[in-house]
Structure formats: structure tokens, C-alpha cells
Design an enzyme around this catalytic site. Structure first.
Site, PDB file in Angstrom:
ATOM      1  N   GLY A  17       0.834  -1.202   0.000  1.00  0.00           N
ATOM      2  CA  GLY A  17       0.000   0.000   0.000  1.00  0.00           C
ATOM      3  C   GLY A  17       0.867   1.249   0.000  1.00  0.00           C
ATOM      4  N   ASP A  81       1.172  -8.569  -6.127  1.00  0.00           N
ATOM      5  CA  ASP A  81       2.118  -9.384  -6.897  1.00  0.00           C
ATOM      6  C   ASP A  81       3.207  -9.981  -6.026  1.00  0.00           C
ATOM      7  OD1 ASP A  81       1.359  -8.896  -9.882  1.00  0.00           O
ATOM      8  OD2 ASP A  81       1.173  -6.965  -8.866  1.00  0.00           O
ATOM      9  N   ASP A 121       5.769  -5.085   5.756  1.00  0.00           N
ATOM     10  CA  ASP A 121       6.219  -6.442   6.107  1.00  0.00           C
ATOM     11  C   ASP A 121       6.124  -7.417   4.933  1.00  0.00           C
ATOM     12  OD1 ASP A 121       3.432  -6.288   6.316  1.00  0.00           O
ATOM     13  OD2 ASP A 121       3.354  -7.991   7.691  1.00  0.00           O
ATOM     14  N   ASP A 145       0.930   1.685   9.353  1.00  0.00           N
ATOM     15  CA  ASP A 145       0.530   0.849  10.494  1.00  0.00           C
ATOM     16  C   ASP A 145       1.581   0.870  11.611  1.00  0.00           C
ATOM     17  OD1 ASP A 145      -1.506   0.214   8.762  1.00  0.00           O
ATOM     18  OD2 ASP A 145      -0.669  -1.739   8.205  1.00  0.00           O
ATOM     19  N   ARG A 180     -24.116  13.536  20.208  1.00  0.00           N
ATOM     20  CA  ARG A 180     -24.047  12.194  19.641  1.00  0.00           C
ATOM     21  C   ARG A 180     -22.818  11.443  20.114  1.00  0.00           C
ATOM     22  NH1 ARG A 180     -24.617  13.641  13.340  1.00  0.00           N
ATOM     23  NH2 ARG A 180     -26.864  13.928  13.273  1.00  0.00           N
ATOM     24  N   GLY A 188      -4.747   0.212  10.216  1.00  0.00           N
ATOM     25  CA  GLY A 188      -3.667  -0.286  11.073  1.00  0.00           C
ATOM     26  C   GLY A 188      -3.538  -1.800  11.065  1.00  0.00           C
ATOM     27  N   GLN A 292      -6.338   8.214   5.272  1.00  0.00           N
ATOM     28  CA  GLN A 292      -5.189   8.188   6.181  1.00  0.00           C
ATOM     29  C   GLN A 292      -3.872   7.930   5.455  1.00  0.00           C
ATOM     30  OE1 GLN A 292      -6.857   5.867   9.955  1.00  0.00           O
ATOM     31  NE2 GLN A 292      -7.772   5.269   8.038  1.00  0.00           N
TER      32      GLN A 292
HETATM   33  O1  F6P Z   1      -0.935  -1.671   5.541  1.00  0.00           O
HETATM   34  C1  F6P Z   1      -1.473  -0.433   5.216  1.00  0.00           C
HETATM   35  C2  F6P Z   1      -2.969  -0.511   5.108  1.00  0.00           C
HETATM   36  O2  F6P Z   1      -3.463   0.782   4.811  1.00  0.00           O
HETATM   37  C3  F6P Z   1      -3.670  -1.084   6.333  1.00  0.00           C
HETATM   38  O3  F6P Z   1      -3.772  -0.179   7.395  1.00  0.00           O
HETATM   39  C4  F6P Z   1      -4.987  -1.507   5.736  1.00  0.00           C
HETATM   40  O4  F6P Z   1      -5.587  -2.537   6.480  1.00  0.00           O
HETATM   41  C5  F6P Z   1      -4.592  -1.994   4.368  1.00  0.00           C
HETATM   42  O5  F6P Z   1      -3.351  -1.375   4.050  1.00  0.00           O
HETATM   43  C6  F6P Z   1      -5.608  -1.674   3.297  1.00  0.00           C
HETATM   44  O6  F6P Z   1      -5.161  -2.188   2.093  1.00  0.00           O
HETATM   45  P1  F6P Z   1      -5.842  -1.838   0.689  1.00  0.00           P
HETATM   46  O7  F6P Z   1      -5.353  -0.498   0.259  1.00  0.00           O
HETATM   47  O8  F6P Z   1      -5.377  -2.935  -0.198  1.00  0.00           O
HETATM   48  O9  F6P Z   1      -7.320  -1.828   0.917  1.00  0.00           O
END
Ligand code: F6P
Length: 371
Positions: A17, A81, A121, A145, A180, A188, A292
Site C-alpha cells: 500500500g 504481486d 512487512d 501501520d 451524539r 492499522g 489516512q
Molecule cells: O498496511 C497499510 C494498510 O493501509 C492497512 O492499514 C490496511 O488494512 C490496508 O493497508 C488496506 O489495504 P488496501 O489499500 O489494499 O485496501
């Protein structure tokens, strides 16, 4: 290539990501490589996808100029990939095949003396496998994360904390005006760092993270007790990987073609609906999602990414392969990739920030809050 030969040509890829600071790392690798070490730099397109499908182009100084503040990655990325388990059509049927040998051959053909992989990772696990195949690799730790062990912080994390904290500030005004409960679901994966830091920074009343299972009765009672004491709103920060005691994480979807097929998401809605049911209070959920990960890196990440990128090219020049620069205290030190991917860095439930927040009256959903 002999162990003493000068490094003449390298390639960079960004995998997994995207996150703010990737371009700052690319710039901090490429500029010293070109100006200082007379190394030709290539950019592999779309992460390991480009390594498999042989898509790369040379990066010149002008290509990496003016990108310090740009979000995303100029190289493109992919989290689908895996050269060691690649889906392809063989004899008319879809099969999973190890194409890492072909990738290593491409690296040889291109004359790349080293490969720098910027990623989290999953990317670093593949980088380590290429190291074991004999490819000269160096990793750079990225992810919002902050769950990579061996480094105190990954770049991208602080930028995500910034966005999530601002979101909580904004949710506060609506929560207060409309009396509310506003629930914000944060990314994360299996680690609660982003929710913990932005929850504390944004003054969330309830913080729910994967490392501390929560009890909905405690959360609901806490919202009611705030109303009884004249606080007619509650802000809940919930990590996408948080789960109730004895319950499961909420999975949004399975992506079969991804090395990590689970995409979490949906716990915010569950928490908001349960609070509304049990308390009669109006409760709404907001999913912060990819907001985020987007946009320009905050100055902290620009600096950290610059330090990591510069350290990565130094490691290549010094031929310290199979390593990754890490932040330990205020020092950038090389760590073995094998150690970095050994385990995920999760929030210790007795973390000093959790202890501090508890004493300030924050509810973590496992026990009634003080005050
Ligand atoms: O590892 C980064 C992250 O943004 C995580 O926080 C989230 O769970 C995941 O990638 C989302 O992945 P994608 O962009 O494939 O939906």
C-alpha cells in the site's frame, strides 16, 4: 559481480500500500546515488509487478526533483504481486508459479548491482527471499501501520496520525452540537498504533485497539455515564482490527489475488449500532479509510524518509546487503531484514501511553474508566 566491485547501477521499487513519504525516500536514494556515487538509478514500475513483467525505466536527477512533498509514489505500487507465488495461465489453466528465478535473471540482464525495496512487512518478506536467492538487496521500512519490528517508527505513520487526529477534531464539533456518539474507524491492520496515537492526540473518550479486547457493556455504560455527568457526547476511536472479547475481527473482503488477502473493515459500524441499541443515544460511524494514506507527508515523515533513503544508498555502497535502515532512538542503524520481518510490532497493552490515557479517564473497553 565480485564482492569488491564498485556499484554502478541499481533499481528501486515501492511495494504494498502507498503511504506519504515514498517519493521522499526515492529522492533521497537517487540524488546521492547520481551526484555522489556516480550510480545509474532505475525505477521498477508498480512494485514486484514490474519486476515480474519487466517494466522499468531510468530515473534521472530531474525525475526525482520536486517530489519531496508529493504523496503516493512516482513509481506506482502493487500489493497483489508475489514473484514467489504468482498467478498465471499455464496450458490454459490458472496456476500459482514461482517466477522469482526469472525476476533474478531480469535483474542480471539489466545489470542492476543492487535492488532497493521500499515497503512494509509483505514487501520486506519478499525482499528477504530475494536476498536468500543471492540478489543484492536493501529494504526501507514503510507503513502507516507502524507495525514493523526492529524500527521504532516507519515513515508514513506520523502523516496518518495527523490525518486521523484532525478527523477526530472535526468529529468533536458535530458530536458536541448534536449530542451524539461519533465513532471513527481507523486503519492499522492487526496493530493499534495509529488508533492509539491519534486517539490520544485527538482526545478520544474511548480507544479500542486490537491488542485489548473490549466489552460492549463497558463501552455502552461509559457513554451513558458521560451523559449523566453532563458530557452529552462521546468520541470513539476504533481500530479496524479491534474485536470484542471472544469475538472475531470484522473482515470487509477477501482479495484472492493478494499475498495478504484479508481486508479488515466494518467494526466502526458494529460499535456504533451496538452503542445506539444499548443506550438509546444517537451514534454514527465514520470510516477514515484511505484518507489516512493519502496526501503530502508531514515534515516528520519527510525528514525520516530522507534519513532512511540516504542510509539505504549508503548500505548499498558499503555492500551491506540483506539489511534495512531502522530508527532506534535518534539513530539510523542497519538491521537484518530477517530480524525485521520476524514478527509484527504490536502495541504492548501496558504501553506507557495507554497507562497515561487510562489515568486521564480514557476508556479502552476492557475495564470501567476512572473519573
Ligand atoms: O498496511 C497499510 C494498510 O493501509 C492497512 O492499514 C490496511 O488494512 C490496508 O493497508 C488496506 O489495504 P488496501 O489499500 O489494499 O485496501
Amino acid at each position: 559481480m565480485a564482492k569488491t566491485d564498485k556499484i554502478k547501477r541499481i533499481a528501486i521499487l515501492t511495494g504494498g500500500g502507498d503511504c506519504p513519504g515514498l517519493n521522499a525516500v526515492i529522492r533521497a536514494i537517487a540524488k546521492p546515488a547520481i551526484f555522489q556515487h556516480d550510480i545509474d538509478v532505475y525505477g521498477i514500475e508498480d512494485g514486484f509487478h514490474g519486476l515480474i513483467y519487466r517494466k522499468a525505466h531510468q530515473l534521472r536527477a530531474e525525475d526525482v526533483s520536486g517530489i519531496l512533498t508529493r504523496g503516493g509514489t512516482i513509481l506506482g505500487s502493487s500489493n497483489k504481486d508475489n514473484p514467489f507465488d504468482h498467478e498465471m495461465i499455464v496450458d490454459g489453466a490458472s496456476k500459482r508459479v514461482d517466477v522469482s528465478g526469472e525476476c533474478a535473471e531480469y535483474i542480471r540482464e539489466m545489470g542492476w548491482d543492487a535492488l532497493i525495496c521500499i515497503g512494509g512487512d509483505g514487501t520486506q518478506a519478499m525482499t528477504q527471499k530475494f536476498h536468500e536467492l543471492g540478489v543484492n538487496v536493501v529494504g526501507v521500512p514503510k507503513t502507516i501501520d507502524n507495525d514493523l519490528s526492529a524500527t521504532d517508527v516507519t515513515f508514513g505513520f506520523q502523516s496518518a496520525v495527523d490525518v486521523a487526529t484532525e478527523a477526530l477534531d472535526r468529529l468533536h464539533t458535530t458530536a458536541m452540537s448534536h449530542h451524539r456518539v461519533q465513532v471513527a474507524e481507523m486503519m492499522g491492520r492487526y496493530a493499534g498504533w495509529l488508533t492509539l496515537y491519534s486517539g490520544v492526540g485527538g482526545g478520544a473518550d474511548v480507544i479500542l485497539i486490537p491488542e485489548i479486547e473490549f466489552d460492549m457493556d463497558i463501552v455502552a455504560e461509559y457513554c451513558l455515564s458521560r451523559s449523566r455527568h453532563g458530557k452529552r457526547f462521546t468520541i470513539v476511536a476504533v481500530a479496524e482490527g479491534a474485536r470484542p472479547k471472544g469475538g472475531k475481527m470484522v473482515v470487509a473482503k477477501f482479495l484472492q489475488d493478494s499475498p495478504d488477502p484479508i481486508r479488515l473493515g466494518g467494526i466502526g459500524k458494529v460499535v456504533a449500532e451496538t452503542i445506539a441499541e444499548r443506550t438509546g443515544l444517537e451514534a454514527r460511524a465514520t470510516v477514515l479509510g484511505h484518507l489516512q494514506r493519502g496526501g503530502s507527508p508531514v515534515p516528520y515523515d519527510r525528514v525520516l524518509a530522507t534519513r532512511f533513503g540516504h542510509a539505504a544508498i549508503e548500505l548499498v555502497v558499503e555492500r551491506k546487503f540483506g539489511t534495512m535502515p531502522a530508527l532506534q532512538g535518534d539513530r539510523i542503524v542497519p538491521v537484518l531484514l530477517a530480524d525485521a520481518i520476524d514478527r509484527l510490532k504490536l502495541v504492548p497493552p501496558d504501553h506507557s501511553l495507554i497507562r497515561a490515557a487510562r489515568q486521564l479517564g480514557t476508556c479502552f473497553g476492557d475495564e470501567p474508566a476512572v473519573g
